[in-house]
Design an enzyme around this catalytic site. Structure first.
Site, PDB file in Angstrom:
ATOM      1  N   MET A   1      -3.222  -2.493   6.696  1.00  0.00           N
ATOM      2  CA  MET A   1      -2.525  -3.506   5.880  1.00  0.00           C
ATOM      3  C   MET A   1      -2.758  -4.917   6.420  1.00  0.00           C
ATOM      4  SD  MET A   1       1.048  -1.385   5.329  1.00  0.00           S
ATOM      5  CE  MET A   1       1.010  -0.477   6.873  1.00  0.00           C
TER       6      MET A   1
ATOM      7  N   ASP B   1       2.718   9.077  -3.686  1.00  0.00           N
ATOM      8  CA  ASP B   1       2.573   7.643  -3.453  1.00  0.00           C
ATOM      9  C   ASP B   1       1.416   7.069  -4.270  1.00  0.00           C
ATOM     10  OD1 ASP B   1       4.630   7.089  -1.790  1.00  0.00           O
ATOM     11  OD2 ASP B   1       3.495   7.340   0.062  1.00  0.00           O
TER      12      ASP B   1
ATOM     13  N   LYS C   1       4.824   2.018  -5.450  1.00  0.00           N
ATOM     14  CA  LYS C   1       5.166   0.685  -5.947  1.00  0.00           C
ATOM     15  C   LYS C   1       4.331   0.273  -7.146  1.00  0.00           C
ATOM     16  CE  LYS C   1       7.000  -1.216  -1.693  1.00  0.00           C
ATOM     17  NZ  LYS C   1       6.824   0.000  -0.888  1.00  0.00           N
TER      18      LYS C   1
HETATM   19  N1  SAH Z   1      -0.170   6.925   6.060  1.00  0.00           N
HETATM   20  C1  SAH Z   1      -1.395   6.225   5.773  1.00  0.00           C
HETATM   21  C2  SAH Z   1      -1.233   4.730   5.896  1.00  0.00           C
HETATM   22  C3  SAH Z   1      -0.257   4.135   4.893  1.00  0.00           C
HETATM   23  S1  SAH Z   1      -0.155   2.398   4.991  1.00  0.00           S
HETATM   24  C4  SAH Z   1      -2.512   6.748   6.688  1.00  0.00           C
HETATM   25  O1  SAH Z   1      -2.233   7.503   7.616  1.00  0.00           O
HETATM   26  O2  SAH Z   1      -3.673   6.438   6.444  1.00  0.00           O
HETATM   27  C5  SAH Z   1      -1.360   1.889   3.802  1.00  0.00           C
HETATM   28  C6  SAH Z   1      -2.550   1.276   4.487  1.00  0.00           C
HETATM   29  O3  SAH Z   1      -3.385   2.295   5.019  1.00  0.00           O
HETATM   30  C7  SAH Z   1      -3.464   0.478   3.588  1.00  0.00           C
HETATM   31  O4  SAH Z   1      -2.988  -0.835   3.390  1.00  0.00           O
HETATM   32  C8  SAH Z   1      -4.747   0.489   4.379  1.00  0.00           C
HETATM   33  O5  SAH Z   1      -4.694  -0.400   5.466  1.00  0.00           O
HETATM   34  C9  SAH Z   1      -4.720   1.896   4.925  1.00  0.00           C
HETATM   35  N2  SAH Z   1      -5.448   2.856   4.079  1.00  0.00           N
HETATM   36  C10 SAH Z   1      -4.918   3.922   3.451  1.00  0.00           C
HETATM   37  N3  SAH Z   1      -5.883   4.613   2.805  1.00  0.00           N
HETATM   38  C11 SAH Z   1      -7.050   3.965   3.051  1.00  0.00           C
HETATM   39  C12 SAH Z   1      -8.409   4.185   2.686  1.00  0.00           C
HETATM   40  N4  SAH Z   1      -8.783   5.227   1.936  1.00  0.00           N
HETATM   41  N5  SAH Z   1      -9.344   3.313   3.136  1.00  0.00           N
HETATM   42  C13 SAH Z   1      -8.999   2.259   3.911  1.00  0.00           C
HETATM   43  N6  SAH Z   1      -7.732   2.000   4.280  1.00  0.00           N
HETATM   44  C14 SAH Z   1      -6.771   2.840   3.861  1.00  0.00           C
END
Ligand code: SAH
Length: 252
Positions: free
Chosen positions: A172, A35, A55
């Site tokens: 998000m 991803d 994306k």
């Molecule tokens: N599966 C992922 C989430 C995917 S959705 C998880 O468990 O973390 C993507 C969202 O996750 C982003 O828009 C943000 O809100 C959050 N996110 C993912 N990585 C991040 C990071 N390193 N720091 C802050 N927010 C993060």
């Protein structure tokens, strides 16, 4: 004979936060479908073919069905396939849909859990998502729900969430922060309830700010805090600000 396809959680960024199993799967993979949000230091661990299917990854097709078809084709060709997803594969990662598609194709699937950003992100700046002095629980919720056909967005019931009194960790949510904070305050949450934003946690770009619920949208704009980011709403955000004194902590 096809191998088991592994849905692997890459954690929030820093490769030291990978599980031992995740590291083993990544290193052993013939092909890794990754991803967007995967940290470059984690991608650097890939020894097989790396396919960016996110994306923003510049891939020709970002369609979810295309990803399913690609995984199935690679696995049926006898390759060890790792589907690498940010954080935890089953937290807002479409992991469930991918498991269903693989199973329907008759393939065996394993899920390698990862540290979700909604817990590890706040922790990176000292915010415990639960704390028995402040919050007996936490809700992980998306600020950007999927559009279901013909029904528009199925927004979470923000008023109901506000009434729980639990910590809200909103994934998000940066782009819709003004709308979300307005709904939470309309439902009775205090304007001066502590709130925090944590951007790119556990990456080289990590930044955060602590403010109030009412101040959240302005704070995001003023500080230029960008996606990927978590919004944390609840007393625990203050708790972190009070017990730790980072120079960038601001209230208001
Ligand atoms: N599966 C992922 C989430 C995917 S959705 C998880 O468990 O973390 C993507 C969202 O996750 C982003 O828009 C943000 O809100 C959050 N996110 C993912 N990585 C991040 C990071 N390193 N720091 C802050 N927010 C993060």
């Amino acid at each position: 004979m096809s191998h088991v396809v592994s849905l692997v959680g890459a954690g929030p960024g820093d490769p030291e936060l990978l599980t031992v199993r995740a590291l083993r799967r990544i290193e052993a993979a013939d092909v890794v479908l990754a991803d967007d949000l995967i940290d470059p230091r984690v991608l650097a661990l890939v020894k097989g073919r790396l396919l960016r299917v996110g994306k923003r990854g510049g891939c020709v097709s970002t369609d979810q069905h295309f990803i399913h078809a690609l995984m199935i084709r690679e696995a049926q060709a006898g390759h060890r396939v790792v589907r690498l997803k940010g954080g935890d594969p089953f937290v807002f990662g479409r992991g469930g849909e991918e498991v269903d598609a693989l199973r329907e194709a008759g393939l065996a699937v394993e899920v390698v859990s990862g540290l979700t950003s909604g817990i590890a992100g706040p922790a990176a700046v000292g915010i415990p998502v639960t704390d028995r002095r402040a919050s007996p629980g936490v809700i992980l919720v998306t600020g950007h729900p999927a559009e279901s056909e013909g029904q528009g967005r199925t927004d979470p019931d923000w008023a109901a969430l506000a009434r729980t009194g639990l910590t809200l960790v909103i994934y998000m949510g940066v782009a819709r922060a003004a709308d979300i904070t307005a709904k939470l305050m309309a439902a009775g949450l205090r304007a001066d309830l502590p709130a925090a934003v944590v951007s790119a946690a556990h990456t080289a770009q990590q930044r955060h700010a602590v403010t109030t619920l009412a101040g959240l949208p302005d704070c995001i704009a003023r500080e230029g805090l960008k996606s990927p980011a978590l919004l944390v709403v609840g007393e625990v955000a203050r708790h972190a600000a009070a017990t730790l004194s980072w120079p960038e902590v601001m209230v208001g």
